[in-house]
Each structure stands twice: as C-alpha cells, then as structure tokens.
Design an enzyme around this catalytic site. Structure first.
Site, PDB file in Angstrom:
ATOM      1  N   HIS A 180      31.176  35.349  82.741  1.00 44.50           N
ATOM      2  CA  HIS A 180      31.079  36.785  82.493  1.00 44.50           C
ATOM      3  C   HIS A 180      32.466  37.387  82.295  1.00 44.50           C
ATOM      4  O   HIS A 180      32.604  38.423  81.634  1.00 44.50           O
ATOM      5  CB  HIS A 180      30.401  37.490  83.666  1.00 44.50           C
ATOM      6  CG  HIS A 180      28.966  37.116  83.844  1.00 44.50           C
ATOM      7  ND1 HIS A 180      28.574  36.023  84.578  1.00 44.50           N
ATOM      8  CD2 HIS A 180      27.831  37.690  83.361  1.00 44.50           C
ATOM      9  CE1 HIS A 180      27.253  35.940  84.557  1.00 44.50           C
ATOM     10  NE2 HIS A 180      26.782  36.933  83.827  1.00 44.50           N
ATOM     11  N   ASP A 250      23.341  32.571  75.513  1.00 48.69           N
ATOM     12  CA  ASP A 250      23.597  33.443  76.650  1.00 48.69           C
ATOM     13  C   ASP A 250      24.103  34.774  76.082  1.00 48.69           C
ATOM     14  O   ASP A 250      24.326  34.916  74.870  1.00 48.69           O
ATOM     15  CB  ASP A 250      24.607  32.794  77.603  1.00 48.69           C
ATOM     16  CG  ASP A 250      24.508  33.336  79.032  1.00 48.69           C
ATOM     17  OD1 ASP A 250      23.856  34.362  79.246  1.00 48.69           O
ATOM     18  OD2 ASP A 250      25.105  32.709  79.934  1.00 48.69           O
TER      19      ASP A 250
END
Length: 339
Positions: A180, A250
């Site tokens: 992230h 993702d």
C-alpha cells in the site's frame, strides 16, 4: 457489456455524480470499504442503487477476511477471527469443517447485505521477516496447511452463495514492505518460489477468481510487479500455476505502482489482468481508470461469465451452533498456547 474495471465510491450512499459516472462507464463491479459501511440495511441499499445505476445484476465486492481485514464489523456484524487464529483453532480442536463453515457463515452475512464477491482466502504464506501487510492474514507458513485451509474457505464461500477471490497470486508472503505504501521487491530464487510461495496457488488453480500481487520477483521479471508483468502473468500465473479463472489486479491506486492511475490500469490489463481494481472512490481517478478500461470481451468475458455463474442463493445456515463450535475451538487453541 461492462467495462474491465471495478470501482469504489465515496460514502454510505451514491452521489448524483457517482450515479451518472456508473451509468456512463458501466464498471464490472463495485467494491466496498469501511467508509461505505454503516448498517446491513444501508449496505443493501447501496448495493441495490449501484445495480440500478448500471442496469444489471452486477457483482458487489468486499475484503471480508476476518481479523484485521473485515470491512463489515461489530456491532452490526460478528467479528470473525483472523486466518492465522482460525487455522490454529481448527488444528488444535481437530474440527475439520470449521474453516469451511465459518466461511459459509460469513458468506450468509454478505449475501444478506447484497454483497456477492469476497476477496478471500489469502493464500500468501506467513514467513519470518515479512511485512505486517500479510501477517496474521496468512493461515500459516506451511504450503500444505495454507492449501488445506484455503480450499475449505473457498468451498464455504461458494456454498454460501458468494464468489471467492484467492490472493495475492503468485504469492505476497516474502514481501518485507507494505505494498500500500511502496513496491516490494522479492529476490528469492525461482526454484524456492515455485516450491513454497506458488504451491498453494498451484493446488487451488481451479479457483474461479484470483487477485494479483503488487510485488516484483527479480528471478522472473526484475522490471515490473506481477500485476503489470506479462511475463509473470503469462508464464507463471497462467502457465506454471495453470490458473485459468478470472484475474483481478490488486488496487491500482496503491503506492506500489507508479504513474498516472489510468496508465497503471492500462498496463495491468495489457499484461493479462482481466479486470483492473480501483478502490479509493476518488472521482477524478475513477474517470481515468474508466477511460483506460476496454469493454469486457473475448476470453476475459468468458472467464467473468464462468465465475459469476457460480454465485448462487446459498444454503440457509443457523449461525448459533457454529458460533459455539468456533468459540470452543478458539478456547482449545488458547489453552494449548498457554493463553
């Protein structure tokens, strides 16, 4: 025909601008996060409004793994244990059906809220030195255990009428940084990856859907993360592993990827992802991703239709006896651990 992307939205209800965007861009699906969740009735309305906006019974997705990654949570929903704790409880108690039945109960909660796709189970290995982005989201470090637990969770989701998405293919367990925030680079030899990290994905290659890892594997492609690597997707995910189901990227808004978000999505789709996932609900980025995503067609459409065909009504489940079994198994696990 929908376009090859999944989008998020900003809040508990669609804005007029979001409705217009959804009607014009026709994304494959909508993904929900904590910012979108208040109550079962509210989530159901949001899911219904999304489907009305796109004019079809489109999938609504969520990351509902249990533990730290549970978007629908207390007090309106039950708190489920993490994958690691659930696996330990199942092993300690000898309850071979526990993981499957917990997944089935989770699926029943999701279906009641209008959600039809759950981005779980996580088949990444729990390995020493890894980033906490995986941590207790992994069932364990043994590929055989992860395979067994992952298979049970996948079957439970399907029995409950929800499509499971295995992740993060071909394996996120060796990442030492959080994708992230930055791009993980894994330098392990290919033979080591194949023997360990890839093994659960190979064993569950018949899964209907999977999500890629934003991870560079230098022994395969030193230049691009798996999500954007035609080599990783073509030679490893579709080739060696033999996964033939629907492949989601993702989240393309994560900081592991660089460049304008539309270019990130385009690169993932060009590399072989079927659907680009964009989660943050920021309209300007949503518009970029929509512009980069083609209408779903060809093999990608066939894979999408095959996956969605597995979403059923789900058999009814009385959660009471299951919760008693789960609490007893967790107590057995805690006792064995000296807690």
């Amino acid at each position: 025909m929908p376009r090859a992307f999944v989008t998020g939205c900003a809040g508990h209800a669609l804005t007029d601008g979001e409705r217009r965007f959804l009607a014009e861009s026709d994304p494959f699906g909508l993904i929900l996060f904590r910012r979108n969740v208040e109550s079962p009735e509210q989530v159901r309305r949001l899911a219904d409004d999304f489907r009305e906006a796109v004019g079809r019974d489109a999938p609504v997705l969520v990351d509902q793994e249990g533990g730290r990654v549970q978007r629908l949570t207390a007090p309106a929903w039950r708190r489920w244990p993490s994958a690691a704790r659930l696996a330990r409880a199942a092993e300690a108690s000898g309850d071979g059906d526990l993981v499957r039945d917990v997944a089935r109960a989770m699926a029943a909660e999701l279906r009641a809220a209008g959600i039809t796709v759950d981005c779980m189970p996580c088949l990444d290995l729990g390995l020493p030195g890894q980033s906490e982005v995986v941590g207790d989201r992994a069932y364990g470090g043994d590929p055989a255990l992860v395979t067994r637990m992952g298979r049970a969770a996948m079957e439970g989701m399907l029995a409950g009428g929800v499509l499971p998405v295995i992740k993060h293919i071909p394996g996120h367990g060796r990442a030492t940084v959080d994708s992230h925030l930055q791009l993980p680079v894994v330098t392990a030899a290919f033979d080591d990856l194949a023997a360990l990290d890839f093994a659960p994905f190979l064993a569950l290659s018949d899964a209907p859907a999977a999500m890629t890892a934003h991870v560079v594997y230098t022994s395969i492609d030193p230049d691009w993360p798996a999500t954007q690597s035609g080599t990783v997707i073509g030679e490893v995910i579709r080739g060696m592993i033999g996964f033939s189901g629907l492949l989601f990227s993702d989240d393309v808004s994560m900081n592991a990827l660089t460049g304008p978000v539309g270019e990130r999505a385009a690169r993932a789709l060009a590399a072989g992802c079927d659907i680009a996932l964009h989660c943050n609900g920021v309209m300007a980025e949503m518009e970029e991703v929509a512009a980069a995503a083609p209408v779903l067609g060809g093999a990608a459409l066939a894979r999408a239709e095959a996956a969605l065909s597995l979403i059923g009504e789900g058999a009814r489940l009385d959660p009471g006896p299951l919760v008693e079994r789960l609490e007893a198994a967790l107590a057995t696990c805690d006792t064995a651990a000296g807690i």
